[in-house]
Write a protein that holds these residues in place. Structure first.
Motif, PDB file in Angstrom:
ATOM      1  N   GLY A   1      39.358  33.178  44.854  1.00 45.57           N
ATOM      2  CA  GLY A   1      38.623  34.331  45.354  1.00 45.57           C
ATOM      3  C   GLY A   1      38.337  35.318  44.249  1.00 45.57           C
ATOM      4  O   GLY A   1      39.098  35.424  43.283  1.00 45.57           O
ATOM      5  N   LEU A   2      37.231  36.042  44.392  1.00 43.57           N
ATOM      6  CA  LEU A   2      36.859  37.088  43.435  1.00 43.57           C
ATOM      7  C   LEU A   2      36.381  38.311  44.205  1.00 43.57           C
ATOM      8  O   LEU A   2      35.625  38.187  45.179  1.00 43.57           O
ATOM      9  N   VAL A   3      36.819  39.475  43.761  1.00 46.58           N
ATOM     10  CA  VAL A   3      36.333  40.739  44.303  1.00 46.58           C
ATOM     11  C   VAL A   3      35.635  41.485  43.172  1.00 46.58           C
ATOM     12  O   VAL A   3      36.224  41.704  42.102  1.00 46.58           O
ATOM     13  N   PHE A   4      34.388  41.845  43.394  1.00 49.74           N
ATOM     14  CA  PHE A   4      33.643  42.631  42.420  1.00 49.74           C
ATOM     15  C   PHE A   4      33.756  44.114  42.788  1.00 49.74           C
ATOM     16  O   PHE A   4      33.386  44.513  43.890  1.00 49.74           O
ATOM     17  N   THR A   5      34.309  44.914  41.884  1.00 44.57           N
ATOM     18  CA  THR A   5      34.303  46.364  42.054  1.00 44.57           C
ATOM     19  C   THR A   5      32.988  46.850  41.467  1.00 44.57           C
ATOM     20  O   THR A   5      32.917  47.311  40.324  1.00 44.57           O
ATOM     21  N   GLY A   6      31.932  46.699  42.242  1.00 43.90           N
ATOM     22  CA  GLY A   6      30.600  46.963  41.740  1.00 43.90           C
ATOM     23  C   GLY A   6      30.323  48.437  41.521  1.00 43.90           C
ATOM     24  O   GLY A   6      30.987  49.314  42.065  1.00 43.90           O
ATOM     25  N   THR A   7      29.324  48.716  40.699  1.00 45.42           N
ATOM     26  CA  THR A   7      28.885  50.090  40.507  1.00 45.42           C
ATOM     27  C   THR A   7      28.064  50.518  41.718  1.00 45.42           C
ATOM     28  O   THR A   7      27.536  49.682  42.463  1.00 45.42           O
ATOM     29  N   GLY A   8      27.961  51.832  41.920  1.00 43.06           N
ATOM     30  CA  GLY A   8      27.183  52.332  43.046  1.00 43.06           C
ATOM     31  C   GLY A   8      27.638  51.724  44.352  1.00 43.06           C
ATOM     32  O   GLY A   8      28.821  51.699  44.669  1.00 43.06           O
ATOM     33  N   ALA A   9      26.707  51.190  45.102  1.00 40.18           N
ATOM     34  CA  ALA A   9      27.010  50.600  46.406  1.00 40.18           C
ATOM     35  C   ALA A   9      27.369  49.124  46.271  1.00 40.18           C
ATOM     36  O   ALA A   9      26.906  48.276  47.027  1.00 40.18           O
ATOM     37  N   GLY A  10      28.191  48.809  45.268  1.00 40.86           N
ATOM     38  CA  GLY A  10      28.652  47.441  45.084  1.00 40.86           C
ATOM     39  C   GLY A  10      27.709  46.570  44.274  1.00 40.86           C
ATOM     40  O   GLY A  10      27.655  45.351  44.485  1.00 40.86           O
TER      41      GLY A  10
ATOM     42  N   LEU B   1      26.165  44.403  41.222  1.00 41.44           N
ATOM     43  CA  LEU B   1      26.559  43.613  40.062  1.00 41.44           C
ATOM     44  C   LEU B   1      25.546  43.811  38.947  1.00 41.44           C
ATOM     45  O   LEU B   1      24.363  44.082  39.196  1.00 41.44           O
ATOM     46  N   SER B   2      25.980  43.639  37.718  1.00 43.78           N
ATOM     47  CA  SER B   2      25.065  43.751  36.581  1.00 43.78           C
ATOM     48  C   SER B   2      24.187  42.507  36.483  1.00 43.78           C
ATOM     49  O   SER B   2      24.476  41.466  37.090  1.00 43.78           O
ATOM     50  N   ALA B   3      23.105  42.608  35.682  1.00 44.44           N
ATOM     51  CA  ALA B   3      22.220  41.460  35.481  1.00 44.44           C
ATOM     52  C   ALA B   3      22.976  40.301  34.849  1.00 44.44           C
ATOM     53  O   ALA B   3      22.748  39.129  35.189  1.00 44.44           O
ATOM     54  N   GLY B   4      23.918  40.613  33.938  1.00 46.04           N
ATOM     55  CA  GLY B   4      24.693  39.558  33.292  1.00 46.04           C
ATOM     56  C   GLY B   4      25.581  38.821  34.275  1.00 46.04           C
ATOM     57  O   GLY B   4      25.726  37.598  34.209  1.00 46.04           O
TER      58      GLY B   4
ATOM     59  N   PRO C   1      34.007  30.208  44.730  1.00 44.55           N
ATOM     60  CA  PRO C   1      35.122  30.753  45.515  1.00 44.55           C
ATOM     61  C   PRO C   1      34.601  31.758  46.543  1.00 44.55           C
ATOM     62  O   PRO C   1      33.420  32.115  46.534  1.00 44.55           O
ATOM     63  N   LEU C   2      35.466  32.202  47.433  1.00 43.48           N
ATOM     64  CA  LEU C   2      35.121  33.315  48.309  1.00 43.48           C
ATOM     65  C   LEU C   2      34.950  34.563  47.449  1.00 43.48           C
ATOM     66  O   LEU C   2      35.803  34.861  46.605  1.00 43.48           O
ATOM     67  N   MET C   3      33.851  35.288  47.651  1.00 43.25           N
ATOM     68  CA  MET C   3      33.565  36.439  46.798  1.00 43.25           C
ATOM     69  C   MET C   3      33.084  37.619  47.633  1.00 43.25           C
ATOM     70  O   MET C   3      32.188  37.472  48.475  1.00 43.25           O
ATOM     71  N   LEU C   4      33.670  38.782  47.388  1.00 45.12           N
ATOM     72  CA  LEU C   4      33.292  40.012  48.076  1.00 45.12           C
ATOM     73  C   LEU C   4      32.823  41.052  47.076  1.00 45.12           C
ATOM     74  O   LEU C   4      33.370  41.161  45.971  1.00 45.12           O
ATOM     75  N   ARG C   5      31.819  41.829  47.475  1.00 46.73           N
ATOM     76  CA  ARG C   5      31.362  42.977  46.691  1.00 46.73           C
ATOM     77  C   ARG C   5      31.910  44.264  47.290  1.00 46.73           C
ATOM     78  O   ARG C   5      31.554  44.645  48.398  1.00 46.73           O
ATOM     79  N   ALA C   6      32.813  44.915  46.571  1.00 44.76           N
ATOM     80  CA  ALA C   6      33.282  46.253  46.937  1.00 44.76           C
ATOM     81  C   ALA C   6      32.638  47.249  45.974  1.00 44.76           C
ATOM     82  O   ALA C   6      31.709  46.904  45.245  1.00 44.76           O
ATOM     83  N   ASN C   7      33.102  48.501  45.986  1.00 37.68           N
ATOM     84  CA  ASN C   7      32.534  49.465  45.049  1.00 37.68           C
ATOM     85  C   ASN C   7      33.628  50.291  44.384  1.00 37.68           C
ATOM     86  O   ASN C   7      34.752  50.355  44.867  1.00 37.68           O
ATOM     87  N   ARG C   8      33.270  50.901  43.282  1.00 34.01           N
ATOM     88  CA  ARG C   8      34.237  51.677  42.509  1.00 34.01           C
ATOM     89  C   ARG C   8      34.168  53.174  42.825  1.00 34.01           C
ATOM     90  O   ARG C   8      34.853  53.975  42.188  1.00 34.01           O
ATOM     91  N   CYS C   9      33.384  53.559  43.817  1.00 31.66           N
ATOM     92  CA  CYS C   9      33.135  54.972  44.078  1.00 31.66           C
ATOM     93  C   CYS C   9      34.293  55.681  44.775  1.00 31.66           C
ATOM     94  O   CYS C   9      34.406  56.899  44.699  1.00 31.66           O
ATOM     95  N   GLY C  10      35.101  54.939  45.492  1.00 35.17           N
ATOM     96  CA  GLY C  10      36.211  55.567  46.197  1.00 35.17           C
ATOM     97  C   GLY C  10      35.949  55.812  47.668  1.00 35.17           C
ATOM     98  O   GLY C  10      36.883  56.004  48.444  1.00 35.17           O
ATOM     99  N   SER C  11      34.695  55.799  48.066  1.00 38.23           N
ATOM    100  CA  SER C  11      34.347  55.920  49.482  1.00 38.23           C
ATOM    101  C   SER C  11      32.918  55.453  49.671  1.00 38.23           C
ATOM    102  O   SER C  11      32.143  55.338  48.721  1.00 38.23           O
ATOM    103  N   GLY C  12      32.585  55.183  50.917  1.00 34.22           N
ATOM    104  CA  GLY C  12      31.241  54.711  51.239  1.00 34.22           C
ATOM    105  C   GLY C  12      31.200  53.202  51.376  1.00 34.22           C
ATOM    106  O   GLY C  12      31.948  52.484  50.706  1.00 34.22           O
ATOM    107  N   PRO C  13      30.316  52.696  52.252  1.00 32.74           N
ATOM    108  CA  PRO C  13      30.267  51.260  52.531  1.00 32.74           C
ATOM    109  C   PRO C  13      29.443  50.483  51.509  1.00 32.74           C
ATOM    110  O   PRO C  13      28.619  51.040  50.776  1.00 32.74           O
ATOM    111  N   VAL C  14      29.663  49.186  51.489  1.00 34.75           N
ATOM    112  CA  VAL C  14      28.815  48.248  50.757  1.00 34.75           C
ATOM    113  C   VAL C  14      28.113  47.390  51.797  1.00 34.75           C
ATOM    114  O   VAL C  14      28.773  46.708  52.596  1.00 34.75           O
ATOM    115  N   HIS C  15      26.780  47.438  51.812  1.00 36.38           N
ATOM    116  CA  HIS C  15      26.002  46.691  52.797  1.00 36.38           C
ATOM    117  C   HIS C  15      25.519  45.370  52.215  1.00 36.38           C
ATOM    118  O   HIS C  15      25.585  45.132  51.006  1.00 36.38           O
TER     119      HIS C  15
END
Length: 329
Positions: free
Chosen positions: A240-249, A251-254, A267-281
């Motif tokens: 599994g991988l969790v991405f602590t994405g920028t903004g609303a989750g 990922l970078s172009a790379g 693997p199972l992969m989820l996009r979260a965010n690094r902002c501390g609050s707010g949803p990832v759609h």
């Protein structure tokens, strides 16, 4: 009289320093659960409390084995003791929210499981642990607590396992539920908490936890992240991988390029965010890359979900359905 099982795991609440004014340079997990109980004799007025020591560590050093033992003991106690009112867990604050969320997903019983810690060691001049522990037991024996699942009681506030997170490195008010606020509060006048609904989702209630857990990594979004790290995890067979994405989750172009070029199993992969609050759609490219949005889960809680989903043998489709169900709940 109410009956409470106190499970001690260590942490700052059980920590000691060389002097009362020392708040930072201390050793966590020194005192045992019996010591914590003896330091608050007023607890005898609230409940008959039995104490068991699951671990005595800094919660940064908590292991999957500790989680397995903790879950097993809670399940066993609730099944074997119908007159048990609830469970209180003393825990280090560094990973307390992860344990709370784990228990929310695994423990299928209306009786309360209340986690409590401290931001100051037990030797501090104004240690917060004794009052926190007293209030945690107050909540656990209250008529309002059943049905809420796992709760966190710190600094007089009662927080839900899904939303609560540690938001500060200092100060007794270090826990909050961004975007939601606490469920309630507890003070000398009683427990102020809405009655539990009596029905909640426990998606992994029947899941047996193995001795060998899957590996799930968290990748942190930043300016020009090294996509070789992502490729390394994919080649290593990470489950599994969790991405602590920028903004609303995001990922970078790379990172998107590395995922697009990967021809092996995903693997199972989820996009979260690094902002501390707010949803990832959801995003139009999620399906192509094998990603799913983590919704309101922060990265560390998204990782807990992926750990359990991997143990359960879920694929992306099953995980997507579970995420939808959890969002509705």
């Amino acid at each position: 009289m109410a009956r409470i099982l106190l499970l001690a795991t260590g942490g700052t609440i059980a920590g000691q320093a060389d002097a009362g004014a020392i708040l930072n340079s201390y050793t966590a997990g020194v005192l045992g659960g019996e010591d914590l109980l003896a330091a608050v004799p007023q607890l005898q007025e609230l409940a008959a409390i039995s104490v068991e020591q699951i671990a005595n560590v800094d919660s940064a050093d908590l292991l999957f084995d500790h989680w397995r033992l903790l879950v097993g003991r809670i399940r066993e106690a609730f099944q074997a003791e119908p007159d048990l009112t609830g469970v209180v867990i003393t825990h280090g604050t560094n990973t307390l929210e992860e344990t709370a969320w784990l228990l929310q997903l695994l423990i299928d019983d209306p009786r309360p499981v209340v986690l409590v810690g401290a931001m100051r060691p037990a030797t501090a001049l104004s240690a917060d642990g004794p009052l926190n522990l007293f209030q945690a037991v107050q909540v656990a024996v209250s008529l309002e607590a059943p049905g809420h699942g796992a709760l966190v009681v710190m600094d007089g506030q009662i927080q839900a396992a899904r939303q609560v997170t540690k938001v500060a490195t200092q100060g007794v008010g270090a826990f909050a539920s961004p975007g939601r606020g606490p469920l309630g509060w507890v003070d000398d006048t009683g427990v102020h908490l809405p009655m539990g609904s009596g029905s909640r989702q426990v998606p992994f209630a029947a899941l047996d936890l193995p001795e060998q857990w899957p590996q799930v990594a968290i990748l942190y979004g930043c300016v020009e992240p090294d996509a070789r790290m992502l490729t390394f995890f994919l080649e290593a067979g990470m489950q599994g991988l969790v991405f602590t994405g920028t903004g609303a989750g995001q990922l970078s172009a790379g990172e998107r390029s590395a995922l697009g070029a990967w021809a092996g199993p995903r693997p199972l992969m989820l996009r979260a965010n690094r902002c501390g609050s707010g949803p990832v759609h959801s995003d139009a490219e999620d399906e192509r890359f094998g990603l799913l949005p983590a919704g309101s889960l922060n990265p560390q809680k998204a990782r807990v979900l992926l750990l359990l989903a991997s143990i359960a043998g879920m694929d992306r489709s099953a995980l997507e359905e579970l995420m939808i169900d959890l969002a509705r709940g």
